[in-house]
Write a protein that holds these residues in place. Structure first.
Motif, mmCIF file in Angstrom:
data_model
loop_
_atom_site.group_PDB
_atom_site.id
_atom_site.type_symbol
_atom_site.label_atom_id
_atom_site.label_comp_id
_atom_site.label_asym_id
_atom_site.label_seq_id
_atom_site.Cartn_x
_atom_site.Cartn_y
_atom_site.Cartn_z
ATOM 1 N N ALA A 130 0.829 -1.199 0.000
ATOM 2 C CA ALA A 130 0.000 0.000 0.000
ATOM 3 C C ALA A 130 0.867 1.253 0.000
ATOM 4 O O ALA A 130 0.595 2.214 -0.739
ATOM 5 N N GLU A 131 1.918 1.264 0.821
ATOM 6 C CA GLU A 131 2.812 2.424 0.848
ATOM 7 C C GLU A 131 3.557 2.578 -0.476
ATOM 8 O O GLU A 131 3.872 3.699 -0.889
ATOM 9 N N ALA A 132 3.829 1.464 -1.141
ATOM 10 C CA ALA A 132 4.452 1.550 -2.460
ATOM 11 C C ALA A 132 3.526 2.262 -3.435
ATOM 12 O O ALA A 132 3.948 3.133 -4.208
ATOM 13 N N GLY A 158 -4.472 -1.646 -1.970
ATOM 14 C CA GLY A 158 -4.037 -1.398 -0.604
ATOM 15 C C GLY A 158 -5.086 -0.662 0.198
ATOM 16 O O GLY A 158 -6.123 -0.246 -0.319
ATOM 17 N N ALA A 159 -4.790 -0.477 1.503
ATOM 18 C CA ALA A 159 -5.790 0.059 2.418
ATOM 19 C C ALA A 159 -5.439 1.428 2.983
ATOM 20 O O ALA A 159 -6.164 1.934 3.832
ATOM 21 N N ILE A 164 -6.579 2.921 -1.047
ATOM 22 C CA ILE A 164 -7.932 2.385 -0.897
ATOM 23 C C ILE A 164 -8.889 3.081 -1.852
ATOM 24 O O ILE A 164 -9.848 2.483 -2.343
ATOM 25 N N ASN A 165 -8.655 4.350 -2.167
ATOM 26 C CA ASN A 165 -9.482 5.028 -3.159
ATOM 27 C C ASN A 165 -9.217 4.500 -4.562
ATOM 28 O O ASN A 165 -10.117 4.453 -5.408
ATOM 29 N N LEU A 166 -7.979 4.084 -4.833
ATOM 30 C CA LEU A 166 -7.654 3.480 -6.121
ATOM 31 C C LEU A 166 -8.266 2.097 -6.273
ATOM 32 O O LEU A 166 -8.583 1.665 -7.374
#
Length: 462
Positions: A130-132, A158-159, A164-166
């Motif tokens: 997610a950070e990536a 990711g969260a 999360i919007n993606l």
């Protein structure tokens, strides 16, 4: 059959110790807050140990891991070379800030850059996928000066806030701000085509036309990036048709849009290549990774960055960072994982097992079971699309079903577990995603259990 060396028999399950298992479960229920769960409705299994393609509980039940946990233990559980590398690094240097040059961090970056396509030679390390994705989107927006990012409905990225919007699946809904600069579109998926296509060629053409029309109506000058999972994972393992990713690459080039491939789940051997992009001959501008880079032994992810985008930050600071970026223990596990995968032919094994055992085995199973609508996948990355009717293709359970509506899938999953197989189940699908190290015998064992468990799904067909 396999490119792997001869494997020892899995470590047998330990002597059952239900009292310890009960204590572990009680402590979990008292203090651990679990992700994606209604806390009062879950009953987590207390795990006592794991090795290779298996894990076991305190009651002595052993499970063949056809989920690779969260599709991340590509090298299997407790690989001795990776465990040893983490121990050795801990004795040498447990942690150091990201601003220093450290041998193991540099070596991990070099090994990753050697395997990424094209000129993706600079590596920004994160703690996970997610950070990536967050940082890839930030880089794309800074590079283009544009706000919007396009992603597919059938996706998971990711969260965290942007990720999360993606994301396209229903996990987005409770957190969707409707103001995050994200626009969703339909990617290709012939079995459930939103474009009513007759074949893969038509699906590719219509999906690309739909994407280009979406760009036109959103305004290409406002779009920073298009992000796609090279092969969508949790959303259903839909291998894109020939020409689709190359077509997206061409569209991005024409409009000055950054092309981001999310290889968090598909990367590091999962599809039978180091990266799924290798199947399609496509090089993105940014590539996100995590999971299989070190099989999740220590949290690690990252962004592989093209020369053009990396050059943006030669003279101006990149406005992002993480305390644990390139953590020495994580990087040591990545170095050991990548080297072991190369030395032991693990990527080749994933390709061979997929081509000669899992793919043919699943297609045979599909012929016997009225609940199996479609088989699709690559390497050790497969999905069975379960249906009420092969003719109508109606999913076995409704989209995002829960409670009684999800009972058919719950019964199927329970049958798998009774047989000693831990499945990966999502909506109306079961995914066959064992470690890349799985042997022919283990794969056949799992397929036999799956074959029997599908009778529970068959009972709900019409």
């Amino acid at each position: 059959m396999s490119a792997l060396p001869a494997q020892p028999a899995p470590t047998p399950s330990p002597t059952p110790d239900p009292a310890t298992g009960a204590a572990v479960k009680a402590m979990d229920r008292a203090h651990v807050f679990h992700s994606w769960s209604a806390q009062g409705l879950i009953d987590p299994l207390a795990v006592a140990g794991a090795e290779g393609a298996y894990f076991w509980d305190y009651d002595g039940n052993r499970y063949l891991d056809f989920s690779s946990q969260l599709v991340n233990t590509n090298i299997g559980h407790q690989h001795p070379k990776v465990v040893a590398a983490v121990r050795e690094q801990a004795a040498k240097l447990c942690t150091i800030a990201p601003g220093f040059a450290v041998d193991v961090r540099s070596e991990a970056a070099r090994l990753i850059a050697e395997r990424t396509p094209g000129d993706l030679d600079k590596i920004f390390f994160t703690n996970g996928g997610a950070e990536a994705v967050e940082n890839a989107v930030r880089m794309a927006r800074l590079h283009t000066g544009r706000p919007k990012v396009l992603s597919a409905y059938r996706s998971y990225h990711g969260a965290t806030a942007a990720a999360i919007n993606l994301t396209g699946d229903p996990r987005r809904w409770p957190s969707d701000t409707a103001s995050a600069g994200v626009v969703h579109f339909w990617g290709p998926f012939l079995y459930r085509s939103p474009f009513h296509s007759a074949d893969e060629r038509q699906e590719c053409e219509r999906a690309l036309a739909h994407l280009e029309e979406t760009i036109a109506f959103e305004g290409p000058q406002s779009i920073a990036a298009i992000i796609l999972e090279t092969v969508p994972g949790t959303a259903g393992i839909m291998v894109p048709p020939p020409g689709y990713l190359a077509g997206v690459r061409e569209i991005c080039d024409r409009y000055g849009i950054v092309f981001v491939l999310d290889e968090v789940m598909a990367g590091f051997g999962r599809t039978g290549h180091w990266f799924a992009a290798d199947h399609f001959g496509v090089t993105p501008d940014l590539l996100t990774f995590a999971k299989g880079v070190n099989s999740g032994y220590v949290p690690l992810g990252g962004v592989a960055i093209s020369a053009e985008i990396a050059a943006d930050f030669d003279q101006r600071p990149y406005p992002g960072g993480l305390t644990y970026s390139g953590h020495p223990l994580a990087c040591a596990s990545a170095v050991a994982t990548i080297n072991a995968m190369a030395e032991e032919g693990i990527v080749e094994n994933a390709a061979e097992i997929g081509e000669k055992v899992i793919g043919p085995g699943l297609r045979e199973i599909a012929e016997r079971h009225p609940s199996v609508g479609e088989v699709r996948g690559l390497g050790v990355f497969w999905a069975l699309d379960l249906v009420k009717s092969k003719e109508t293709r109606e999913p076995l359970v409704p989209y995002n079903a829960s409670g009684p509506a999800n009972q058919p899938m719950a019964e199927f999953a329970a049958a798998c577990k009774r047989g000693g197989l831990w499945p990966f189940v999502n909506m109306n699908r079961t995914h066959v995603v064992p470690p890349c190290t799985i042997t022919e015998a283990e794969a056949k064992e799992g397929l036999a259990i799956l074959d029997e468990a599908l009778s529970a799904a068959d009972a709900h067909t019409v």
